[in-house]
Design a protein around this motif. Sequence first.
Motif, PDB file in Angstrom:
ATOM      1  N   LEU A   1       0.830  -1.198   0.000  1.00 45.57           N
ATOM      2  CA  LEU A   1       0.000   0.000   0.000  1.00 45.57           C
ATOM      3  C   LEU A   1       0.868   1.252   0.000  1.00 45.57           C
ATOM      4  O   LEU A   1       2.090   1.185   0.073  1.00 45.57           O
ATOM      5  N   ASN A   2       0.203   2.391  -0.112  1.00 41.43           N
ATOM      6  CA  ASN A   2       0.904   3.682  -0.141  1.00 41.43           C
ATOM      7  C   ASN A   2       1.994   3.703  -1.219  1.00 41.43           C
ATOM      8  O   ASN A   2       3.026   4.349  -1.067  1.00 41.43           O
ATOM      9  N   THR A   3       1.744   3.003  -2.301  1.00 44.90           N
ATOM     10  CA  THR A   3       2.744   2.876  -3.356  1.00 44.90           C
ATOM     11  C   THR A   3       2.078   3.053  -4.721  1.00 44.90           C
ATOM     12  O   THR A   3       1.143   2.322  -5.061  1.00 44.90           O
ATOM     13  N   ARG A   4       2.571   4.012  -5.468  1.00 45.63           N
ATOM     14  CA  ARG A   4       2.038   4.278  -6.801  1.00 45.63           C
ATOM     15  C   ARG A   4       2.991   3.720  -7.862  1.00 45.63           C
ATOM     16  O   ARG A   4       4.211   3.894  -7.762  1.00 45.63           O
ATOM     17  N   VAL A   5       2.452   3.056  -8.855  1.00 43.54           N
ATOM     18  CA  VAL A   5       3.252   2.586  -9.974  1.00 43.54           C
ATOM     19  C   VAL A   5       3.468   3.747 -10.942  1.00 43.54           C
ATOM     20  O   VAL A   5       2.508   4.321 -11.460  1.00 43.54           O
TER      21      VAL A   5
END
Length: 565
Positions: free
Chosen positions: A113-117
């Motif tokens: 989570l808290n992770t953007r590609v």
Amino acid sequence: MSASKSSVSMDQHEVDVIIVGAGFGGLYSIYKLRELGFRVQAFDAAPSVGGTWFWNRYPGARCDVESLQYSFSFSEQLQAEWRWTERYAAQSEILRYLEHVADRFDLRPYIQLNTRVKSACFNEATGRWDIQTDDDKRWSAAFCVMATGPLSQPQLPDIPAIATFEGRAFHTSRWPEEQVDFTGQRVGVIGTGSTGVQLIPALAESAKEVVVFQRTPNFVVPAVNRALKDNELEFWRKHYPQIRHDERFSRTGVWDPLRGTRSAMEFNDAEREYLYRAAWDRGGFGFQATFPDLLTNMEANKTAADFVRARIREAVKDPETAEALCPKDYPFAAKRLCVYSGYYETFNKPNVRLVDLRREPIKRVTPQGVTTDKSDIPLDVLVFATGFDALTGALKNIDIRGRKDKSLRTLWSDGPVSYLGLCVAGFPNLFMLSGPGSPAALSNAVVTIEHHVDLVARCLNDLRTKGMTHIEATGEAQREWCDEVRALADQTLMTQAKSWYNRPPQEGKPRIFVPFVGGVGVYRERCDDIITSGYEGFDLYAHGVEAMRAAAQTATPSACIIAGE
């Protein structure tokens, strides 16, 4: 491709499948592909699972498909144990449901989570996808599944000086987690689509004043929401197998035992009025299913539009406001139909007023409010209920590059193209869930999501069984599919409305109609035929072992990864 079922370590950067998104599509993808033995890793920019149901927490937010149908069907145990409390579940209940799914099936270890590609680029040397996330980690995967959702990328209106407003401003799809108190506040709402229809009555309960800025009035049918009783839940649990089957082969992915089968024009005025009234009182999208030709026969459509406009004039006391709320320049349900109770009656409240932007357009936003052609409107709060860059926005927000560094964002600059709304030519082993060209935008989203995930799982398993490593849509199949989607839309009245379904033609290019209007059941049968015929319209192949060995010795990160540094 590995058949290991071991959990993925966060330090391990090579997996079989990368999944982007942790909503309905992402969670089911993890479950299904993990069960088949693929090593999976999912990412989501939010601090929790839930997808759109995490972000869309505005007052009044709830689903417009009945809870007992807007839910997973893959597990009989899940259906039996979860108790929905309302006919149309509120956002908070749907989010609790998705959190329960993540916990019950032990999906969280596979989600970061808290992770953007940031980027996903096909590396032709290795035959794999190179992925970079915003924590500057790099991943390699044989397959990418984009579970980003068709309605997830917020869209702001093009209004001058929008950033100069000094009060509080919110977009409905990025609502804060903490409760917002509107007591004593003057609140402006821009947008009267499905979100605005839910939000405006909720704001009117506490705000000092609610000013609704309406560009295009929408057809709104009552939801008739209510608490679910034990005997109803028992009925559904007993009949779920047949109901789920009927959903999958229906037009909209919704089971409706009272769906009409005869043209509206086969009935006289009194009979039609009776049937419309019964559907209106029952509530929900079933009103649109009163007659099967409402979206193909303009005369039939007019009878439904006239009925709804009559209900608006009954509900709204001020005649001028009622007329402004009546849609008149497009067919009934040619734009997305809105479902909510009490929307029209809200405009009878002394603290609610409508600004018809067709007669009084907005000139600019000011630090103190909004200026129209006729007046300055002071506001303490400005809410943008302006929806999404639908179907394509979340995908274009990622730098996705296929063969020869081809950018998906550039490819779709004139409108999206795809094969089956699932794959794009030139982008091997990349799958979109509920993508443009699928029936997702016109259906019960969960039914379409489950179907798409099952298709992806079948493809990956078939590739493994056949000793193949790659699947890629052909350009010819993609062109033919886009032509078919457009031709089907031309047989309906939906092309006669300006909407996010219907993209106007660019110079020298055809108009693009984005979703598949043929129906969920027809789409499912087409996909089954394509796969059982040997994956018609796809190229299946194995990446050369020697090429992979050489690439492993000499490969450098792909161009888009370097550009992202």
